[in-house]
Write a protein that holds these residues in place. Structure first.
Motif, PDB file in Angstrom:
ATOM      1  N   ALA A  60       7.064  -2.144  -7.878  1.00  0.00           N
ATOM      2  CA  ALA A  60       6.698  -2.037  -6.466  1.00  0.00           C
ATOM      3  C   ALA A  60       5.200  -1.817  -6.294  1.00  0.00           C
ATOM      4  O   ALA A  60       4.578  -2.392  -5.399  1.00  0.00           O
ATOM      5  CB  ALA A  60       7.474  -0.885  -5.821  1.00  0.00           C
ATOM      6  N   ALA A  61       4.597  -0.994  -7.149  1.00  0.00           N
ATOM      7  CA  ALA A  61       3.159  -0.711  -7.040  1.00  0.00           C
ATOM      8  C   ALA A  61       2.335  -1.978  -7.247  1.00  0.00           C
ATOM      9  O   ALA A  61       1.378  -2.237  -6.520  1.00  0.00           O
ATOM     10  CB  ALA A  61       2.761   0.363  -8.052  1.00  0.00           C
ATOM     11  N   VAL A  62       2.713  -2.780  -8.228  1.00  0.00           N
ATOM     12  CA  VAL A  62       1.975  -4.022  -8.497  1.00  0.00           C
ATOM     13  C   VAL A  62       2.170  -5.018  -7.362  1.00  0.00           C
ATOM     14  O   VAL A  62       1.199  -5.625  -6.879  1.00  0.00           O
ATOM     15  CB  VAL A  62       2.431  -4.638  -9.840  1.00  0.00           C
ATOM     16  CG1 VAL A  62       1.809  -6.024 -10.019  1.00  0.00           C
ATOM     17  CG2 VAL A  62       2.039  -3.735 -10.999  1.00  0.00           C
ATOM     18  N   VAL A  63       3.403  -5.183  -6.919  1.00  0.00           N
ATOM     19  CA  VAL A  63       3.694  -6.153  -5.854  1.00  0.00           C
ATOM     20  C   VAL A  63       2.998  -5.759  -4.559  1.00  0.00           C
ATOM     21  O   VAL A  63       2.349  -6.588  -3.899  1.00  0.00           O
ATOM     22  CB  VAL A  63       5.211  -6.270  -5.632  1.00  0.00           C
ATOM     23  CG1 VAL A  63       5.511  -7.085  -4.374  1.00  0.00           C
ATOM     24  CG2 VAL A  63       5.873  -6.907  -6.841  1.00  0.00           C
ATOM     25  N   LEU A  64       3.092  -4.482  -4.174  1.00  0.00           N
ATOM     26  CA  LEU A  64       2.485  -4.040  -2.927  1.00  0.00           C
ATOM     27  C   LEU A  64       0.958  -4.077  -2.998  1.00  0.00           C
ATOM     28  O   LEU A  64       0.289  -4.309  -1.994  1.00  0.00           O
ATOM     29  CB  LEU A  64       2.956  -2.622  -2.582  1.00  0.00           C
ATOM     30  CG  LEU A  64       4.437  -2.487  -2.225  1.00  0.00           C
ATOM     31  CD1 LEU A  64       4.802  -1.024  -2.013  1.00  0.00           C
ATOM     32  CD2 LEU A  64       4.771  -3.297  -0.979  1.00  0.00           C
ATOM     33  N   GLY A  65       0.411  -3.866  -4.180  1.00  0.00           N
ATOM     34  CA  GLY A  65      -1.032  -3.915  -4.333  1.00  0.00           C
ATOM     35  C   GLY A  65      -1.596  -5.327  -4.289  1.00  0.00           C
ATOM     36  O   GLY A  65      -2.663  -5.565  -3.721  1.00  0.00           O
ATOM     37  N   ALA A  66      -0.874  -6.270  -4.863  1.00  0.00           N
ATOM     38  CA  ALA A  66      -1.393  -7.632  -4.986  1.00  0.00           C
ATOM     39  C   ALA A  66      -0.916  -8.561  -3.869  1.00  0.00           C
ATOM     40  O   ALA A  66      -1.465  -9.659  -3.711  1.00  0.00           O
ATOM     41  CB  ALA A  66      -0.980  -8.225  -6.335  1.00  0.00           C
ATOM     42  N   ALA A  67       0.063  -8.145  -3.093  1.00  0.00           N
ATOM     43  CA  ALA A  67       0.709  -9.042  -2.133  1.00  0.00           C
ATOM     44  C   ALA A  67      -0.261  -9.617  -1.108  1.00  0.00           C
ATOM     45  O   ALA A  67      -0.347 -10.842  -0.933  1.00  0.00           O
ATOM     46  CB  ALA A  67       1.843  -8.305  -1.417  1.00  0.00           C
ATOM     47  N   GLU A 110      -6.138 -11.291   5.935  1.00  0.00           N
ATOM     48  CA  GLU A 110      -5.728 -10.350   4.887  1.00  0.00           C
ATOM     49  C   GLU A 110      -5.406  -8.990   5.490  1.00  0.00           C
ATOM     50  O   GLU A 110      -4.438  -8.335   5.094  1.00  0.00           O
ATOM     51  CB  GLU A 110      -6.832 -10.219   3.848  1.00  0.00           C
ATOM     52  CG  GLU A 110      -6.472  -9.307   2.680  1.00  0.00           C
ATOM     53  CD  GLU A 110      -7.633  -9.138   1.717  1.00  0.00           C
ATOM     54  OE1 GLU A 110      -7.563  -9.711   0.610  1.00  0.00           O
ATOM     55  OE2 GLU A 110      -8.612  -8.430   2.070  1.00  0.00           O
ATOM     56  N   LEU A 111      -6.215  -8.543   6.459  1.00  0.00           N
ATOM     57  CA  LEU A 111      -5.950  -7.271   7.132  1.00  0.00           C
ATOM     58  C   LEU A 111      -4.602  -7.310   7.843  1.00  0.00           C
ATOM     59  O   LEU A 111      -3.828  -6.344   7.782  1.00  0.00           O
ATOM     60  CB  LEU A 111      -7.067  -6.968   8.136  1.00  0.00           C
ATOM     61  CG  LEU A 111      -6.865  -5.749   9.039  1.00  0.00           C
ATOM     62  CD1 LEU A 111      -6.748  -4.473   8.225  1.00  0.00           C
ATOM     63  CD2 LEU A 111      -8.014  -5.645  10.048  1.00  0.00           C
ATOM     64  N   VAL A 112      -4.308  -8.419   8.493  1.00  0.00           N
ATOM     65  CA  VAL A 112      -3.025  -8.562   9.185  1.00  0.00           C
ATOM     66  C   VAL A 112      -1.875  -8.508   8.184  1.00  0.00           C
ATOM     67  O   VAL A 112      -0.862  -7.837   8.411  1.00  0.00           O
ATOM     68  CB  VAL A 112      -2.981  -9.882   9.981  1.00  0.00           C
ATOM     69  CG1 VAL A 112      -1.574 -10.140  10.529  1.00  0.00           C
ATOM     70  CG2 VAL A 112      -3.990  -9.851  11.119  1.00  0.00           C
ATOM     71  N   VAL A 113      -2.046  -9.197   7.054  1.00  0.00           N
ATOM     72  CA  VAL A 113      -0.975  -9.252   6.054  1.00  0.00           C
ATOM     73  C   VAL A 113      -0.727  -7.871   5.444  1.00  0.00           C
ATOM     74  O   VAL A 113       0.425  -7.433   5.322  1.00  0.00           O
ATOM     75  CB  VAL A 113      -1.309 -10.273   4.952  1.00  0.00           C
ATOM     76  CG1 VAL A 113      -0.262 -10.216   3.834  1.00  0.00           C
ATOM     77  CG2 VAL A 113      -1.373 -11.681   5.531  1.00  0.00           C
ATOM     78  N   VAL A 114      -1.791  -7.162   5.048  1.00  0.00           N
ATOM     79  CA  VAL A 114      -1.580  -5.858   4.415  1.00  0.00           C
ATOM     80  C   VAL A 114      -1.012  -4.862   5.420  1.00  0.00           C
ATOM     81  O   VAL A 114      -0.214  -3.986   5.061  1.00  0.00           O
ATOM     82  CB  VAL A 114      -2.899  -5.330   3.793  1.00  0.00           C
ATOM     83  CG1 VAL A 114      -3.900  -4.888   4.843  1.00  0.00           C
ATOM     84  CG2 VAL A 114      -2.599  -4.178   2.837  1.00  0.00           C
ATOM     85  N   THR A 115      -1.370  -4.999   6.707  1.00  0.00           N
ATOM     86  CA  THR A 115      -0.784  -4.141   7.733  1.00  0.00           C
ATOM     87  C   THR A 115       0.697  -4.444   7.901  1.00  0.00           C
ATOM     88  O   THR A 115       1.518  -3.532   8.077  1.00  0.00           O
ATOM     89  CB  THR A 115      -1.523  -4.321   9.070  1.00  0.00           C
ATOM     90  OG1 THR A 115      -2.915  -4.018   8.891  1.00  0.00           O
ATOM     91  CG2 THR A 115      -0.952  -3.405  10.135  1.00  0.00           C
TER      92      THR A 115
END
Length: 252
Positions: free
Chosen positions: A74-81, A231-236
């Motif tokens: 989860a940490a890798v996926v959420l960090g790189a997504a 990218e900001l929209v996606v990470v939000t």
């Protein structure tokens, strides 16, 4: 007592980071040359070093962590997504291999890139932000308020880097869209790190891994230009999905 300890931590962290950066700026010492590299690295480790000072000074016991097996993935996926999804959305995936190869070569190969990725940011900061500050804020605040306070502190700590010649932040400039997006992204990233460290019970290792995944993915993808707003929209959106899952899985 906890509030006083947080204030003490803040003073120590600022002293360990901002004072060396100020001296570097005044003396003209560059962070990418000679002794400046060591001074800069120690200053950049201010958050984690401040936590070490507090633990030794007050002889505090670090809270135990009930480990959960799912947090590394989860940490890798959420960090790189977000960086990878944004790259796909703007159609730059074909450029990714060539750009990534160039970045890795510039870092001294795979081993050099891996070492730098984990040390520069993740290890240097996360024992402080997520290991010391976050659990103490959680004694007073819920997840969203903790995110707001810690995200603001995390961003403020970075500000001197925009005035230090030789840093990537100084090249971007403080009053630019890149800088604005950077500071705004710290809030959803702070929430996601709270999610993996607390809800998924990964602790500081999960924060280090997620921070490294974010740093590495943002370095390896081609420059986004105006797409940094996407990218900001996606990470939000990713943080929102994590929050929905957290709320949905709260015990009744």
């Amino acid at each position: 007592m906890t509030r006083r300890r947080l204030a003490e931590y803040g003073v120590i962290c600022v002293a360990l980071s901002w004072l060396p950066w100020l001296l570097m700026g005044v003396s003209g010492m560059r962070p990418d040359e000679g002794a400046g590299q060591l001074v800069f690295a120690l200053a950049a480790s201010g958050p984690s070093l401040a936590a070490l000072v507090m633990w030794l000074w007050h002889r505090e016991r670090r809270p135990g962590v009930r480990w959960s097996p799912g947090w590394p993935v989860a940490a890798v996926v959420l960090g790189a997504a977000a960086p990878l999804v944004t790259t796909a959305l703007v159609g730059n995936l074909s450029e990714l291999p060539g750009h990534a190869e160039s970045v890795i070569a510039g870092a001294g190969g795979l081993i050099g890139a891996a070492v730098y990725t984990f040390l520069a940011g993740p290890v240097a900061e996360e024992f402080g932000w997520r290991g010391y500050v976050q659990p103490r804020l959680r004694q007073y605040f819920g997840p969203l308020a903790t995110t707001a306070v810690l995200g603001a502190a995390w961003g403020l700590w970075h500000v001197p880097l925009y005035f230090l010649t030789g840093t990537g932040q100084q090249e971007d400039g403080l009053f630019t869209q890149e800088a604005l997006v950077f500071f705004l992204e710290l809030f959803p990233l702070t929430f996601l790190m709270l999610f993996v460290t607390e809800r998924l019970r990964g602790g500081v290792p999960a924060a280090i891994l997620m921070h490294a995944a974010w740093n590495l993915s943002t370095e390896l993808i081609p420059p986004l230009g105006n797409a940094v707003w996407l990218e900001l929209v996606v990470v939000t959106a990713v943080a929102g999905a994590a929050g929905w899952y957290w709320r949905r899985t709260l015990p009744a």
